[in-house]
Scaffold this active site. Structure first.
Site, PDB file in Angstrom:
ATOM      1  N   ASP A  21      86.477  74.391 -41.368  1.00  0.00           N
ATOM      2  CA  ASP A  21      85.239  73.889 -40.757  1.00  0.00           C
ATOM      3  C   ASP A  21      85.064  72.390 -41.027  1.00  0.00           C
ATOM      4  O   ASP A  21      85.516  71.885 -42.044  1.00  0.00           O
ATOM      5  CB  ASP A  21      84.051  74.697 -41.308  1.00  0.00           C
ATOM      6  N   ASN A  69      82.141  80.909 -30.902  1.00  0.00           N
ATOM      7  CA  ASN A  69      82.551  79.574 -30.449  1.00  0.00           C
ATOM      8  C   ASN A  69      82.696  79.484 -28.926  1.00  0.00           C
ATOM      9  O   ASN A  69      82.707  78.385 -28.357  1.00  0.00           O
ATOM     10  CB  ASN A  69      83.869  79.139 -31.117  1.00  0.00           C
TER      11      ASN A  69
HETATM   12  C1  IPE Z   1      83.277  79.071 -38.159  1.00  0.00           C
HETATM   13  O1  IPE Z   1      82.873  77.762 -37.977  1.00  0.00           O
HETATM   14  C2  IPE Z   1      84.336  79.435 -37.171  1.00  0.00           C
HETATM   15  C3  IPE Z   1      85.602  78.741 -37.336  1.00  0.00           C
HETATM   16  C4  IPE Z   1      85.929  77.948 -38.329  1.00  0.00           C
HETATM   17  C5  IPE Z   1      86.579  78.998 -36.313  1.00  0.00           C
HETATM   18  P1  IPE Z   1      81.562  77.421 -37.108  1.00  0.00           P
HETATM   19  O2  IPE Z   1      81.384  75.943 -37.177  1.00  0.00           O
HETATM   20  O3  IPE Z   1      81.658  78.034 -35.781  1.00  0.00           O
HETATM   21  O4  IPE Z   1      80.438  78.177 -37.938  1.00  0.00           O
HETATM   22  P2  IPE Z   1      78.865  77.971 -37.961  1.00  0.00           P
HETATM   23  O5  IPE Z   1      78.394  78.016 -36.555  1.00  0.00           O
HETATM   24  O6  IPE Z   1      78.607  76.645 -38.586  1.00  0.00           O
HETATM   25  O7  IPE Z   1      78.366  79.091 -38.811  1.00  0.00           O
HETATM   26  C1  IPE Z   2      85.750  73.849 -37.105  1.00  0.00           C
HETATM   27  O1  IPE Z   2      85.112  72.627 -36.977  1.00  0.00           O
HETATM   28  C2  IPE Z   2      86.597  74.196 -35.913  1.00  0.00           C
HETATM   29  C3  IPE Z   2      86.058  75.259 -35.063  1.00  0.00           C
HETATM   30  C4  IPE Z   2      84.992  75.958 -35.304  1.00  0.00           C
HETATM   31  C5  IPE Z   2      86.782  75.576 -33.852  1.00  0.00           C
HETATM   32  P1  IPE Z   2      83.742  72.471 -36.173  1.00  0.00           P
HETATM   33  O2  IPE Z   2      84.063  72.194 -34.764  1.00  0.00           O
HETATM   34  O3  IPE Z   2      82.880  73.647 -36.412  1.00  0.00           O
HETATM   35  O4  IPE Z   2      83.144  71.178 -36.866  1.00  0.00           O
HETATM   36  P2  IPE Z   2      81.637  70.960 -37.351  1.00  0.00           P
HETATM   37  O5  IPE Z   2      81.281  72.137 -38.197  1.00  0.00           O
HETATM   38  O6  IPE Z   2      80.802  70.868 -36.120  1.00  0.00           O
HETATM   39  O7  IPE Z   2      81.686  69.689 -38.132  1.00  0.00           O
HETATM   40 MG    MG Z   3      81.504  74.127 -37.789  1.00  0.00          MG
END
Ligand code: IPE
Ligand code: IPE
Ligand code: MG
Length: 248
Positions: A21, A69
């Site tokens: 993340d 997502n």
């Molecule tokens: C969790 O990250 C899913 C992945 C790392 C693929 P998100 O960024 O989607 O999670 P939330 O929404 O902050 O809980």
């Molecule tokens: C994790 O990074 C990757 C996926 C969830 C696909 P994010 O895209 O959630 O990045 P933040 O949490 O918005 O910084």
């Molecule tokens: Mg995230």
């Protein structure tokens, strides 16, 4: 002494799962768009896979895309899916060179046809590798998985393949997408968020949890070793008391 040298090789977790993340925030800090963050995160994936194989981890599960997502802006979803296909195509050779098998868990049928085909190709091409299994969680969520398992069990009861009395924890595990892998001993989440976000809820019942503020694109081998070292200093009691653990 390097962090890697400090690790107890007799106490390496078999299975490590990672919620990768922080790509978006990492990009924002650099005045870039979110896609740049995802692209930069690929370097961290490569480093982590390499580091995990080096120290003898047998299963590495990476949460790459959750069912939730799909609700992100279409441009971001599209960019993530093309990045996935591109990376898989580029890395299959290296996976084979390093004897690493690729697998995927999640609602894979919800992926676009091209993405699904490329993924299956890479899975087949690496199927005989046995040093480590890299499991990508794609269009995955634990509630989807558990609901899907219950559907399948209900169907089998209906057609008399199994009986209601047969339902126990082992049967339940065998209907999950992770049925061929042991539960992770260690779950890592980057980016300083303290939540599980619908990841492996059943499987992490007794996993050790490790949270780091590092944003995913900054995650390097040393960060994985740090997490393992921390894990090695934990006492896993599984409901027992300390004194019972020495004389099993
Ligand atoms: C969790 O990250 C899913 C992945 C790392 C693929 P998100 O960024 O989607 O999670 P939330 O929404 O902050 O809980
Ligand atoms: C994790 O990074 C990757 C996926 C969830 C696909 P994010 O895209 O959630 O990045 P933040 O949490 O918005 O910084
Ligand atoms: Mg995230």
């Amino acid at each position: 002494m390097s962090l890697k040298e400090k690790l107890d090789i007799n106490n390496i977790p078999q299975h490590v799962a990672i919620i990768m993340d922080g790509n978006g925030r990492w990009a924002k800090q650099r005045q870039h768009d979110r896609t740049f963050g995802h692209e930069s995160g690929v370097v961290s994936v490569k480093e982590t896979v390499e580091a995990a194989a080096e120290i003898g981890i047998k299963y590495l599960t990476l949460y790459a895309f959750s069912t939730e997502n799909w609700s992100r802006p279409k441009e971001e979803v599209d960019a993530l899916m093309s990045l996935l296909v591109k990376t898989i195509n580029q890395e299959t050779k290296t996976l084979n060179k390093n004897n690493i098998r690729l697998q995927a868990i999640g609602d894979l049928k919800s992926l676009e046809k091209d993405t699904y085909t490329e993924l299956q190709k890479a899975i087949e091409n690496t199927a005989s590798n046995n040093r480590m299994t890299l499991i990508l969680a794609l269009s995955y969520s634990s509630r989807w998985e558990i609901t899907d398992a219950i559907q399948k069990i209900a169907k089998q009861i209906q057609n008399n393949s199994i009986k209601q009395e047969d339902i126990n924890q082992d049967l339940m595990s065998s209907f999950l997408t992770t049925s061929n892998y042991p539960d992770p001993e260690l779950l890592i989440r980057t980016s300083g968020e303290y939540r599980i976000s619908n990841f492996l809820l059943w499987q992490i019942a007794y996993s050790e949890l490790y949270f780091t503020p590092i944003l995913w694109p900054d995650f390097r081998k040393e960060n994985l070793f740090e997490a393992i070292l921390d894990y090695q200093n934990r006492e896993r009691r599984f409901g027992k008391i300390s004194e019972q653990l020495l004389n099993f």
